[in-house]
Design a protein around this motif. Structure first.
Motif, PDB file in Angstrom:
ATOM      1  N   ASP A 162       0.705  -1.181   0.072  1.00 38.03           N
ATOM      2  CA  ASP A 162       0.011   0.030   0.159  1.00 38.03           C
ATOM      3  C   ASP A 162       0.817   1.092   0.021  1.00 38.03           C
ATOM      4  O   ASP A 162       0.608   2.116   0.644  1.00 38.03           O
ATOM      5  CB  ASP A 162      -1.095   0.192   1.105  1.00 38.03           C
ATOM      6  N   THR A 163       1.809   1.355  -1.066  1.00 36.71           N
ATOM      7  CA  THR A 163       2.646   2.330  -0.907  1.00 36.71           C
ATOM      8  C   THR A 163       2.355   3.232  -2.207  1.00 36.71           C
ATOM      9  O   THR A 163       2.110   2.965  -3.160  1.00 36.71           O
ATOM     10  CB  THR A 163       4.213   1.685  -1.353  1.00 36.71           C
ATOM     11  N   ASP A 164       2.400   4.765  -1.609  1.00 36.76           N
ATOM     12  CA  ASP A 164       2.171   5.657  -2.799  1.00 36.76           C
ATOM     13  C   ASP A 164       3.541   5.912  -3.567  1.00 36.76           C
ATOM     14  O   ASP A 164       4.778   6.200  -3.028  1.00 36.76           O
ATOM     15  CB  ASP A 164       1.737   6.988  -1.992  1.00 36.76           C
ATOM     16  N   MET A 165       3.363   5.507  -4.759  1.00 33.02           N
ATOM     17  CA  MET A 165       4.570   5.787  -5.867  1.00 33.02           C
ATOM     18  C   MET A 165       4.152   6.909  -6.812  1.00 33.02           C
ATOM     19  O   MET A 165       3.020   7.355  -7.078  1.00 33.02           O
ATOM     20  CB  MET A 165       4.342   4.549  -6.306  1.00 33.02           C
ATOM     21  N   HIS A 166       5.095   7.694  -6.972  1.00 32.27           N
ATOM     22  CA  HIS A 166       5.388   8.838  -7.974  1.00 32.27           C
ATOM     23  C   HIS A 166       6.425   9.096  -8.585  1.00 32.27           C
ATOM     24  O   HIS A 166       7.646   8.763  -8.018  1.00 32.27           O
ATOM     25  CB  HIS A 166       4.636  10.226  -6.921  1.00 32.27           C
ATOM     26  N   PRO A 167       6.632   9.693  -9.817  1.00 38.63           N
ATOM     27  CA  PRO A 167       7.915   9.642 -10.527  1.00 38.63           C
ATOM     28  C   PRO A 167       8.771  10.603  -9.823  1.00 38.63           C
ATOM     29  O   PRO A 167       9.973  10.286  -9.891  1.00 38.63           O
ATOM     30  CB  PRO A 167       7.422  10.411 -11.848  1.00 38.63           C
ATOM     31  N   ALA A 168       8.192  11.600  -8.956  1.00 39.18           N
ATOM     32  CA  ALA A 168       9.082  12.285  -8.136  1.00 39.18           C
ATOM     33  C   ALA A 168       9.320  11.752  -6.545  1.00 39.18           C
ATOM     34  O   ALA A 168       9.985  12.446  -5.886  1.00 39.18           O
ATOM     35  CB  ALA A 168       8.891  13.934  -7.913  1.00 39.18           C
ATOM     36  N   GLY A 169       8.706  10.684  -6.414  1.00 39.12           N
ATOM     37  CA  GLY A 169       8.677   9.923  -5.048  1.00 39.12           C
ATOM     38  C   GLY A 169       9.359   8.660  -5.123  1.00 39.12           C
ATOM     39  O   GLY A 169      10.401   8.209  -5.687  1.00 39.12           O
ATOM     40  N   GLN A 170       8.471   7.859  -4.400  1.00 40.18           N
ATOM     41  CA  GLN A 170       8.820   6.453  -4.405  1.00 40.18           C
ATOM     42  C   GLN A 170       8.690   5.629  -5.820  1.00 40.18           C
ATOM     43  O   GLN A 170       7.750   5.927  -6.361  1.00 40.18           O
ATOM     44  CB  GLN A 170       8.031   5.835  -3.458  1.00 40.18           C
ATOM     45  N   ILE A 171       9.880   5.099  -6.075  1.00 41.67           N
ATOM     46  CA  ILE A 171       9.752   3.936  -7.350  1.00 41.67           C
ATOM     47  C   ILE A 171      10.201   2.696  -7.065  1.00 41.67           C
ATOM     48  O   ILE A 171      10.924   2.365  -5.861  1.00 41.67           O
ATOM     49  CB  ILE A 171      10.744   4.828  -8.444  1.00 41.67           C
ATOM     50  N   ALA A 172      10.195   1.853  -7.932  1.00 42.40           N
ATOM     51  CA  ALA A 172      10.728   0.673  -7.457  1.00 42.40           C
ATOM     52  C   ALA A 172      11.627  -0.169  -8.701  1.00 42.40           C
ATOM     53  O   ALA A 172      11.214  -1.224  -9.283  1.00 42.40           O
ATOM     54  CB  ALA A 172       9.662  -0.372  -7.353  1.00 42.40           C
ATOM     55  N   THR A 173      12.646   0.651  -9.159  1.00 42.65           N
ATOM     56  CA  THR A 173      13.470   0.090 -10.112  1.00 42.65           C
ATOM     57  C   THR A 173      14.658  -0.748  -9.441  1.00 42.65           C
ATOM     58  O   THR A 173      14.703  -0.682  -8.414  1.00 42.65           O
ATOM     59  CB  THR A 173      13.997   1.191 -11.094  1.00 42.65           C
ATOM     60  N   SER A 174      15.263  -1.546 -10.318  1.00 39.52           N
ATOM     61  CA  SER A 174      16.250  -2.089  -9.875  1.00 39.52           C
ATOM     62  C   SER A 174      15.839  -3.221  -8.824  1.00 39.52           C
ATOM     63  O   SER A 174      16.692  -3.490  -7.873  1.00 39.52           O
ATOM     64  CB  SER A 174      17.602  -1.475  -9.688  1.00 39.52           C
ATOM     65  N   ASN A 175      14.897  -4.024  -8.857  1.00 45.31           N
ATOM     66  CA  ASN A 175      14.508  -4.946  -8.116  1.00 45.31           C
ATOM     67  C   ASN A 175      14.549  -6.366  -8.603  1.00 45.31           C
ATOM     68  O   ASN A 175      15.248  -6.263  -9.728  1.00 45.31           O
ATOM     69  CB  ASN A 175      12.972  -4.672  -7.688  1.00 45.31           C
ATOM     70  N   ILE A 176      14.550  -7.423  -7.858  1.00 45.81           N
ATOM     71  CA  ILE A 176      14.895  -8.599  -8.188  1.00 45.81           C
ATOM     72  C   ILE A 176      13.833  -9.564  -7.726  1.00 45.81           C
ATOM     73  O   ILE A 176      13.288  -9.554  -6.600  1.00 45.81           O
ATOM     74  CB  ILE A 176      16.307  -9.086  -7.480  1.00 45.81           C
ATOM     75  N   SER A 177      13.594 -10.387  -8.667  1.00 47.02           N
ATOM     76  CA  SER A 177      12.527 -11.727  -8.162  1.00 47.02           C
ATOM     77  C   SER A 177      12.964 -12.475  -7.137  1.00 47.02           C
ATOM     78  O   SER A 177      14.270 -12.734  -7.168  1.00 47.02           O
ATOM     79  CB  SER A 177      12.081 -12.522  -9.333  1.00 47.02           C
ATOM     80  N   SER A 178      12.091 -12.935  -6.132  1.00 42.56           N
ATOM     81  CA  SER A 178      12.601 -13.602  -4.976  1.00 42.56           C
ATOM     82  C   SER A 178      12.391 -15.119  -5.247  1.00 42.56           C
ATOM     83  O   SER A 178      12.558 -16.011  -4.455  1.00 42.56           O
ATOM     84  CB  SER A 178      11.605 -13.231  -3.976  1.00 42.56           C
ATOM     85  N   GLY A 179      11.702 -15.624  -6.432  1.00 38.97           N
ATOM     86  CA  GLY A 179      11.170 -16.918  -6.447  1.00 38.97           C
ATOM     87  C   GLY A 179       9.940 -17.273  -6.186  1.00 38.97           C
ATOM     88  O   GLY A 179       9.388 -18.210  -6.575  1.00 38.97           O
ATOM     89  N   GLU A 180       9.262 -16.489  -5.421  1.00 41.32           N
ATOM     90  CA  GLU A 180       7.860 -16.639  -5.098  1.00 41.32           C
ATOM     91  C   GLU A 180       7.136 -16.004  -6.053  1.00 41.32           C
ATOM     92  O   GLU A 180       7.397 -15.169  -6.923  1.00 41.32           O
ATOM     93  CB  GLU A 180       7.537 -15.820  -3.778  1.00 41.32           C
ATOM     94  N   PRO A 181       5.902 -16.261  -6.215  1.00 37.81           N
ATOM     95  CA  PRO A 181       4.896 -15.535  -7.306  1.00 37.81           C
ATOM     96  C   PRO A 181       4.965 -13.960  -7.386  1.00 37.81           C
ATOM     97  O   PRO A 181       4.840 -13.394  -6.317  1.00 37.81           O
ATOM     98  CB  PRO A 181       3.478 -16.069  -6.831  1.00 37.81           C
ATOM     99  N   LEU A 182       5.297 -13.381  -8.373  1.00 39.81           N
ATOM    100  CA  LEU A 182       5.282 -12.050  -8.522  1.00 39.81           C
ATOM    101  C   LEU A 182       3.679 -11.399  -8.518  1.00 39.81           C
ATOM    102  O   LEU A 182       3.022 -11.637  -9.415  1.00 39.81           O
ATOM    103  CB  LEU A 182       6.012 -11.352  -9.724  1.00 39.81           C
ATOM    104  N   ARG A 183       3.411 -10.641  -7.414  1.00 40.44           N
ATOM    105  CA  ARG A 183       2.189 -10.294  -7.311  1.00 40.44           C
ATOM    106  C   ARG A 183       2.197  -8.698  -7.296  1.00 40.44           C
ATOM    107  O   ARG A 183       2.901  -8.031  -6.458  1.00 40.44           O
ATOM    108  CB  ARG A 183       1.397 -10.753  -5.945  1.00 40.44           C
ATOM    109  N   VAL A 184       1.272  -7.979  -8.108  1.00 41.61           N
ATOM    110  CA  VAL A 184       1.053  -6.587  -7.995  1.00 41.61           C
ATOM    111  C   VAL A 184      -0.378  -5.971  -8.021  1.00 41.61           C
ATOM    112  O   VAL A 184      -1.284  -6.682  -8.901  1.00 41.61           O
ATOM    113  CB  VAL A 184       2.060  -5.959  -9.382  1.00 41.61           C
ATOM    114  N   GLN A 185      -0.319  -5.221  -7.238  1.00 44.35           N
ATOM    115  CA  GLN A 185      -1.862  -4.701  -7.060  1.00 44.35           C
ATOM    116  C   GLN A 185      -1.521  -3.198  -7.016  1.00 44.35           C
ATOM    117  O   GLN A 185      -0.873  -2.615  -6.343  1.00 44.35           O
ATOM    118  CB  GLN A 185      -2.777  -5.064  -5.833  1.00 44.35           C
TER     119      GLN A 185
END
Length: 215
Positions: free
Chosen positions: A168-191
Motif C-alpha cells: 500500500d505504498t504511494d508511488m510517484h515519479p518524483a517520489g517512491q519508485i521500484a526500479t532495480s528490483n529482483i524476483s524472489s522466486g515466489e509468485p510476482l504479485r502486483v496490485q
C-alpha cells in the motif's frame, strides 16, 4: 483522435522504425495473429519476411509502398505513428517491436501512449519488455530475475515476490519508485489502485506475461 477501426485481430504485432532486428521481429511475431507496421516500420517488417496486414502513419518515411499494400495515411501531427496504429486497430493484446531504444524522445512518447491506451500493450526489445500493469497482476518468475516498476502517475502499489516488496505504498515519479528490483522466486504479485505503473521485465518472460494479460 477518433478513427474508424481498419484492422482487427486477437493479438496484433506493431512494428516501429526504431532499433530492432529481423530475428527479434520474427520471434515476437510468433506470439501474434497479424502484423501492422507503423510508417517506417514497414521496411523492418518487410525485411523480416512478414505478411503485413496494414501500414499506418503520416507516411513521411514511406513514399514507395507496393500498390497492393493496404495502408492508412493519417496526417494528424498531434499523435505519433504508434498512437495512430492503436487508434485504427482492435485487439485483445498488442505487441510492439521497434519502439524501445533509439531516440529517447521517441521512447518516452511510446510510454505515454501506453498510459493513454487502456488495452494491454507490451513493448519488446532484445533484452526487456515493458507494459502498464493492470489493477491485479500475478505471474510465476524464477528467482534472481531483474524486475523494475516505474510510476508514470501517482499510484498506490502493493508489490510481492521481489527482494524489496511494497505494501500500500504511494508511488510517484518524483517520489517512491521500484526500479532495480529482483524476483524472489515466489509468485510476482502486483496490485494497484489505478493505471500508471510501468513494469519492466526480461524479454524472455513474454510468453508468461501474455498468458496473464490475455486472461
Amino acid at each position: 483522435m477518433s478513427c474508424p477501426i481498419l484492422h482487427k485481430s486477437a493479438t496484433i504485432l506493431l512494428v516501429g522504425a526504431g532499433p530492432t532486428s529481423s530475428a527479434m521481429i520474427q520471434s515476437t511475431a510468433a506470439h501474434a495473429d497479424s502484423v501492422v507496421a507503423a510508417d517506417g516500420g514497414f521496411k523492418s517488417a518487410q525485411a523480416a519476411g512478414l505478411d503485413i496486414a496494414l501500414v499506418v502513419g503520416d507516411m513521411d518515411s514511406q513514399a514507395d509502398l507496393p500498390g497492393s499494400q493496404a495502408a492508412a495515411t493519417i496526417t494528424d501531427q498531434e499523435t505519433t505513428d504508434f498512437e495512430k496504429c492503436l487508434a485504427v486497430c482492435a485487439a485483445d493484446v498488442f505487441l510492439g517491436v521497434g519502439f524501445l531504444g533509439g531516440r529517447l524522445d521517441h521512447q518516452l512518447a511510446a510510454f505515454s501512449a501506453l498510459l493513454k491506451d487502456q488495452r494491454p500493450v507490451v513493448l519488446v526489445d532484445e533484452d526487456q519488455l515493458v507494459f502498464m500493469v493492470p489493477a491485479q497482476f500475478e505471474i510465476d518468475l524464477e528467482e534472481g530475475l531483474p524486475v523494475g516498476f516505474y510510476p508514470m502517475l501517482q499510484v498506490q502499489v502493493t508489490l510481492q515476490g521481489v527482494q524489496w516488496p511494497l505494501r500500500d505504498t504511494d508511488m510517484h515519479p518524483a517520489g517512491q519508485i521500484a526500479t532495480s528490483n529482483i524476483s524472489s522466486g515466489e509468485p510476482l504479485r502486483v496490485q494497484t489502485d489505478g493505471p500508471g505503473l510501468l513494469a519492466i521485465l526480461p524479454a524472455r518472460c513474454l510468453g508468461v506475461v501474455l498468458s496473464v494479460l490475455r486472461g
